[in-house]
Design a protein around this motif. Sequence first.
Motif, PDB file in Angstrom:
ATOM      1  N   THR A 149      22.484  48.094  42.854  1.00 21.21           N
ATOM      2  CA  THR A 149      23.664  47.260  42.641  1.00 21.21           C
ATOM      3  C   THR A 149      23.214  45.831  42.380  1.00 21.21           C
ATOM      4  O   THR A 149      22.207  45.372  42.927  1.00 21.21           O
ATOM      5  N   LEU A 150      23.956  45.125  41.527  1.00 21.75           N
ATOM      6  CA  LEU A 150      23.664  43.715  41.242  1.00 21.75           C
ATOM      7  C   LEU A 150      25.007  42.982  41.288  1.00 21.75           C
ATOM      8  O   LEU A 150      25.897  43.276  40.492  1.00 21.75           O
ATOM      9  N   CYS A 151      25.152  42.070  42.249  1.00 17.68           N
ATOM     10  CA  CYS A 151      26.423  41.367  42.441  1.00 17.68           C
ATOM     11  C   CYS A 151      26.228  39.874  42.206  1.00 17.68           C
ATOM     12  O   CYS A 151      25.199  39.319  42.574  1.00 17.68           O
ATOM     13  N   ALA A 158      25.500  32.877  33.973  1.00 22.78           N
ATOM     14  CA  ALA A 158      24.093  33.150  33.630  1.00 22.78           C
ATOM     15  C   ALA A 158      23.630  34.431  34.326  1.00 22.78           C
ATOM     16  O   ALA A 158      22.934  35.261  33.735  1.00 22.78           O
ATOM     17  N   SER A 159      24.051  34.618  35.577  1.00 24.60           N
ATOM     18  CA  SER A 159      23.662  35.829  36.302  1.00 24.60           C
ATOM     19  C   SER A 159      24.323  37.059  35.691  1.00 24.60           C
ATOM     20  O   SER A 159      23.724  38.139  35.640  1.00 24.60           O
ATOM     21  N   CYS A 160      25.561  36.896  35.199  1.00 24.67           N
ATOM     22  CA  CYS A 160      26.248  38.014  34.541  1.00 24.67           C
ATOM     23  C   CYS A 160      25.477  38.445  33.297  1.00 24.67           C
ATOM     24  O   CYS A 160      25.297  39.637  33.035  1.00 24.67           O
ATOM     25  N   ARG A 161      24.969  37.455  32.555  1.00 23.36           N
ATOM     26  CA  ARG A 161      24.200  37.741  31.337  1.00 23.36           C
ATOM     27  C   ARG A 161      22.894  38.460  31.691  1.00 23.36           C
ATOM     28  O   ARG A 161      22.481  39.395  31.007  1.00 23.36           O
ATOM     29  N   VAL A 162      22.250  38.007  32.769  1.00 21.66           N
ATOM     30  CA  VAL A 162      21.021  38.680  33.212  1.00 21.66           C
ATOM     31  C   VAL A 162      21.319  40.143  33.524  1.00 21.66           C
ATOM     32  O   VAL A 162      20.607  41.058  33.095  1.00 21.66           O
ATOM     33  N   ALA A 163      22.396  40.390  34.252  1.00 15.82           N
ATOM     34  CA  ALA A 163      22.754  41.767  34.631  1.00 15.82           C
ATOM     35  C   ALA A 163      22.958  42.636  33.388  1.00 15.82           C
ATOM     36  O   ALA A 163      22.412  43.740  33.281  1.00 15.82           O
ATOM     37  N   PHE A 170      28.741  46.812  34.030  1.00 12.67           N
ATOM     38  CA  PHE A 170      29.789  46.147  34.811  1.00 12.67           C
ATOM     39  C   PHE A 170      30.729  47.220  35.367  1.00 12.67           C
ATOM     40  O   PHE A 170      31.215  48.073  34.642  1.00 12.67           O
ATOM     41  N   GLU A 171      30.969  47.169  36.670  1.00 14.75           N
ATOM     42  CA  GLU A 171      31.812  48.198  37.303  1.00 14.75           C
ATOM     43  C   GLU A 171      33.143  47.654  37.800  1.00 14.75           C
ATOM     44  O   GLU A 171      34.068  48.422  38.043  1.00 14.75           O
ATOM     45  N   GLY A 172      33.232  46.333  38.017  1.00 14.77           N
ATOM     46  CA  GLY A 172      34.511  45.809  38.490  1.00 14.77           C
ATOM     47  C   GLY A 172      34.349  44.505  39.244  1.00 14.77           C
ATOM     48  O   GLY A 172      33.255  43.948  39.339  1.00 14.77           O
ATOM     49  N   HIS A 190      27.818  44.965  39.240  1.00 19.04           N
ATOM     50  CA  HIS A 190      27.147  45.718  38.173  1.00 19.04           C
ATOM     51  C   HIS A 190      26.239  46.735  38.868  1.00 19.04           C
ATOM     52  O   HIS A 190      25.815  46.510  40.005  1.00 19.04           O
ATOM     53  N   ALA A 191      25.902  47.790  38.178  1.00 21.69           N
ATOM     54  CA  ALA A 191      24.952  48.738  38.776  1.00 21.69           C
ATOM     55  C   ALA A 191      24.152  49.456  37.697  1.00 21.69           C
ATOM     56  O   ALA A 191      24.591  49.591  36.548  1.00 21.69           O
ATOM     57  N   ARG A 192      22.990  49.885  38.104  1.00 24.20           N
ATOM     58  CA  ARG A 192      22.143  50.728  37.270  1.00 24.20           C
ATOM     59  C   ARG A 192      21.819  51.980  38.081  1.00 24.20           C
ATOM     60  O   ARG A 192      21.420  51.881  39.255  1.00 24.20           O
ATOM     61  N   VAL A 193      22.032  53.114  37.465  1.00 24.36           N
ATOM     62  CA  VAL A 193      21.900  54.385  38.170  1.00 24.36           C
ATOM     63  C   VAL A 193      20.790  55.185  37.505  1.00 24.36           C
ATOM     64  O   VAL A 193      20.604  55.103  36.282  1.00 24.36           O
ATOM     65  N   SER A 194      20.070  55.931  38.304  1.00 26.22           N
ATOM     66  CA  SER A 194      18.999  56.777  37.778  1.00 26.22           C
ATOM     67  C   SER A 194      19.513  57.587  36.585  1.00 26.22           C
ATOM     68  O   SER A 194      20.580  58.203  36.667  1.00 26.22           O
TER      69      SER A 194
END
Length: 198
Positions: A149-151, A158-163, A170-172, A190-194
């Motif tokens: 997860t990345l919040c 800038a952090s949103c762009r990095v994500a 973006f999940e919500g 935001h999240a990244r899943v396997s």
Amino acid sequence: MTSTAGIPDVVPAGRLAAGAQPVLPLPGGLELRPWRLDDGDADALHTAGQDPAISHWNLFSVGSRDEARARIERLHARRTAETGAIWAVAPAGGAAVGLAGLNDVDLAGGSAEVVYWVLPEARGGGIAVAATRALSRWALDELGLHRLTLCHSTGNPASCRVAEKAGYLFEGTHRSALLHADGWHDQHVHARVSGDPA
Ligand SMILES: CC(C)(COP(=O)(O)OP(=O)(O)OC[C@H]1O[C@@H](n2cnc3c(N)ncnc32)[C@H](O)[C@@H]1OP(=O)(O)O)[C@@H](O)C(=O)NCCC(=O)NCCS
């Protein structure tokens, strides 16, 4: 280990703390490597802790080189306890210019939260994106976590762009979820899943 519900742990206990923390190469002669207790890294962490943007968005301050050293020791202790894995972003052989890593590691549940910052003079060169991509690959493909997860505050584009650039969908929005010095902020999740596309 198996939970009481009969579900096996996603990552077996002991895997994160086993062996030395890996060094992960980044483009441009940079690398992710363990934080050092030397003056170079202690001064970098002290500088970060005095930077208004880092202390505001990452919610920490560091008052001295000695305090920075104590923090670095705590970072290593968290890896030993398997609750975190935090790297310095640094030119090979040089002092840290940033930090990237995993907080709130839950090996049994297969999840962690990604965190990062970059010192002001090193910003804008793609360091945060490259570091996040590299540590995410390691966490999902080598360590075996399932979900990262990345919040960030909605006030930190800038952090949103990095994500987004690092492949975190973006999940919500969580309303009024982060307390910063200027009050409550909404937070993007935001999240990244396997198995997500590279
Ligand atoms: C956020 C931060 C980590 C980004 O580090 P960085 O190494 O400069 O990031 P990168 O160069 O990899 O990428 C930054 C991207 O954000 C964009 N960006 C920078 N400022 C921006 C702004 N105000 N609004 C929108 N996008 C912005 C850049 O243009 C770049 O995107 P691009 O490559 O498409 O042009 C760094 O600015 C930082 O440490 N800030 C203070 C602390 C912080 O915000 N920590 C994160 C807490 S969640």
